[in-house]
Design a protein around this motif. Sequence first.
Motif, mmCIF file in Angstrom:
data_model
loop_
_atom_site.group_PDB
_atom_site.id
_atom_site.type_symbol
_atom_site.label_atom_id
_atom_site.label_comp_id
_atom_site.label_asym_id
_atom_site.label_seq_id
_atom_site.Cartn_x
_atom_site.Cartn_y
_atom_site.Cartn_z
ATOM 1 N N LEU A 118 -15.356 -4.374 17.128
ATOM 2 C CA LEU A 118 -16.425 -5.321 17.008
ATOM 3 C C LEU A 118 -16.532 -6.157 18.245
ATOM 4 N N GLY A 119 -15.553 -6.523 19.044
ATOM 5 C CA GLY A 119 -15.660 -7.283 20.298
ATOM 6 C C GLY A 119 -16.574 -6.472 21.187
ATOM 7 N N VAL A 120 -16.522 -5.291 21.366
ATOM 8 C CA VAL A 120 -17.254 -4.494 22.493
ATOM 9 C C VAL A 120 -18.757 -4.592 21.775
ATOM 10 N N VAL A 121 -18.964 -4.428 20.733
ATOM 11 C CA VAL A 121 -20.171 -4.601 20.023
ATOM 12 C C VAL A 121 -20.750 -5.895 20.264
ATOM 13 N N ALA A 122 -19.987 -6.951 19.940
ATOM 14 C CA ALA A 122 -20.933 -8.374 20.212
ATOM 15 C C ALA A 122 -21.110 -8.568 21.692
ATOM 16 N N GLN A 123 -20.340 -7.875 22.383
ATOM 17 C CA GLN A 123 -20.604 -8.253 23.989
ATOM 18 C C GLN A 123 -21.872 -7.579 24.281
ATOM 19 N N THR A 124 -21.984 -6.332 23.669
ATOM 20 C CA THR A 124 -23.002 -5.410 24.625
ATOM 21 C C THR A 124 -24.235 -4.990 23.777
ATOM 22 N N CYS A 125 -24.256 -4.969 22.569
ATOM 23 C CA CYS A 125 -25.286 -4.457 21.690
ATOM 24 C C CYS A 125 -26.425 -5.003 21.398
ATOM 25 N N ASP A 126 -27.453 -4.524 21.130
ATOM 26 C CA ASP A 126 -28.695 -5.462 20.760
ATOM 27 C C ASP A 126 -28.869 -5.341 19.262
ATOM 28 N N ARG A 127 -28.445 -3.897 18.749
ATOM 29 C CA ARG A 127 -28.670 -3.775 17.397
ATOM 30 C C ARG A 127 -27.533 -2.790 16.912
ATOM 31 N N ILE A 128 -26.916 -3.006 15.564
ATOM 32 C CA ILE A 128 -25.888 -2.247 15.101
ATOM 33 C C ILE A 128 -26.204 -1.488 13.719
ATOM 34 N N ALA A 129 -25.541 -0.098 13.864
ATOM 35 C CA ALA A 129 -25.615 0.586 12.538
ATOM 36 C C ALA A 129 -24.087 0.651 12.288
ATOM 37 N N VAL A 130 -23.570 0.047 11.054
ATOM 38 C CA VAL A 130 -22.285 0.357 10.531
ATOM 39 C C VAL A 130 -22.096 1.654 9.767
ATOM 40 N N MET A 131 -21.301 2.488 9.902
ATOM 41 C CA MET A 131 -21.017 3.841 9.093
ATOM 42 C C MET A 131 -19.582 3.543 8.369
ATOM 43 N N ARG A 132 -19.751 4.265 7.420
ATOM 44 C CA ARG A 132 -18.452 4.285 6.282
ATOM 45 C C ARG A 132 -18.462 5.578 5.545
ATOM 46 N N GLU A 133 -17.636 6.475 5.742
ATOM 47 C CA GLU A 133 -17.541 7.489 4.997
ATOM 48 C C GLU A 133 -18.751 8.266 5.007
ATOM 49 N N GLY A 134 -19.244 8.599 6.040
ATOM 50 C CA GLY A 134 -20.488 9.668 6.164
ATOM 51 C C GLY A 134 -21.718 8.754 5.921
ATOM 52 N N ARG A 135 -21.950 7.689 5.478
ATOM 53 C CA ARG A 135 -22.877 6.882 5.290
ATOM 54 C C ARG A 135 -23.472 5.892 6.153
ATOM 55 N N VAL A 136 -24.363 5.516 6.567
ATOM 56 C CA VAL A 136 -24.757 4.156 7.274
ATOM 57 C C VAL A 136 -24.896 3.234 6.119
ATOM 58 N N VAL A 137 -24.135 2.168 6.153
ATOM 59 C CA VAL A 137 -23.960 1.407 4.870
ATOM 60 C C VAL A 137 -24.742 -0.099 5.353
ATOM 61 N N GLU A 138 -25.011 -0.299 6.536
ATOM 62 C CA GLU A 138 -26.073 -1.209 7.032
ATOM 63 C C GLU A 138 -26.481 -1.157 8.470
ATOM 64 N N GLN A 139 -27.720 -1.672 8.820
ATOM 65 C CA GLN A 139 -27.881 -1.551 10.105
ATOM 66 C C GLN A 139 -28.943 -2.843 10.421
ATOM 67 N N GLY A 140 -28.788 -3.436 11.685
ATOM 68 C CA GLY A 140 -29.744 -4.691 11.883
ATOM 69 C C GLY A 140 -29.572 -5.142 13.080
ATOM 70 N N GLU A 141 -30.314 -6.199 13.544
ATOM 71 C CA GLU A 141 -30.132 -6.896 14.842
ATOM 72 C C GLU A 141 -28.698 -7.374 14.748
ATOM 73 N N LYS A 142 -28.205 -7.499 16.004
ATOM 74 C CA LYS A 142 -26.412 -7.959 16.239
ATOM 75 C C LYS A 142 -26.218 -9.268 15.591
ATOM 76 N N ARG A 143 -27.016 -10.324 16.039
ATOM 77 C CA ARG A 143 -26.217 -11.628 15.724
ATOM 78 C C ARG A 143 -26.561 -11.648 14.217
ATOM 79 N N ALA A 144 -27.761 -11.292 13.529
ATOM 80 C CA ALA A 144 -27.913 -11.397 11.970
ATOM 81 C C ALA A 144 -26.901 -10.682 11.245
ATOM 82 N N LEU A 145 -26.546 -9.596 11.957
ATOM 83 C CA LEU A 145 -25.430 -8.695 11.020
ATOM 84 C C LEU A 145 -24.222 -9.229 11.228
#
Length: 250
Positions: free
Chosen positions: A217-244
């Motif tokens: 998550l440190g890498v994500v916080a530094q670099t990404c604009d948006r995030i998609a979170v995966m768990r057990e083969g599904r996307v459980v949430e996605q959204g703009e980085k700061r909000a998420l």
Amino acid sequence: GGARMIPHLQIDRLSVAFRGAGAERLLLDDISVSLNKGEILGLVGESGSGKSLLCRAVMGLLPSRLLHLTQGSVALDGQVLDPAQMQAVRGRRIGMIFQNPTSHLDPVMRIGGQISEGLIHHKGLTAAAAKAEAIALLAQVGFPDPERAYDSHAHQFSGGMRQRAMIAVALACDPEILIADEPTTALDVTIQAQILRLLMDLRDTRGLSIVLITHDLGVVAQTCDRIAVMREGRVVEQGEKRALLANPQH
């Protein structure tokens, strides 16, 4: 609300199943993710959540014959790709870099030759023009002495420089999208920061869109604009980085 931007890459309701010995198991379950032009999308999740598999499915590179795309589509700039087009796009419009450069760099061939080969093949350059552009690419990815690097072999470089060399090889095809699969996991923290900085610079200078696969998550916080979170083969949430990161639902 104005016209919606067509995503650069749109993964729509994609599922992948493992079929073996009469059993079928869903490994990716109804995944929809989009990547906008010039954006860095962080694809995060624990090990085994399916994030690498998703990118391999997009590239038409499923690692086993027992894996099948059971539903879903992949579109580039709004155009849905059939399997043959996916093969054609791979390594051209979409480049990929991996956690372990050593297994993706030819140990026998000099780095310069590997980059030149891509340039000659994809851009139709002459050998001399390809060499000049390869040296320019090596400079662009941060080699202090690109002429010397051109004539070196992968084993002569440190891990961080090998990662840079692999990025240069991927860029030789002039992709619009770069999928980076855990590109900094094997590197120490200072080198990791440099490689992430490089990816962000390339996004700015070349207009690249980047999918960054990571469990950090440190890498994500530094670099990404948006995030998609995966768990057990599904996307459980996605959204703009700061909000998420400020208010994770999962």
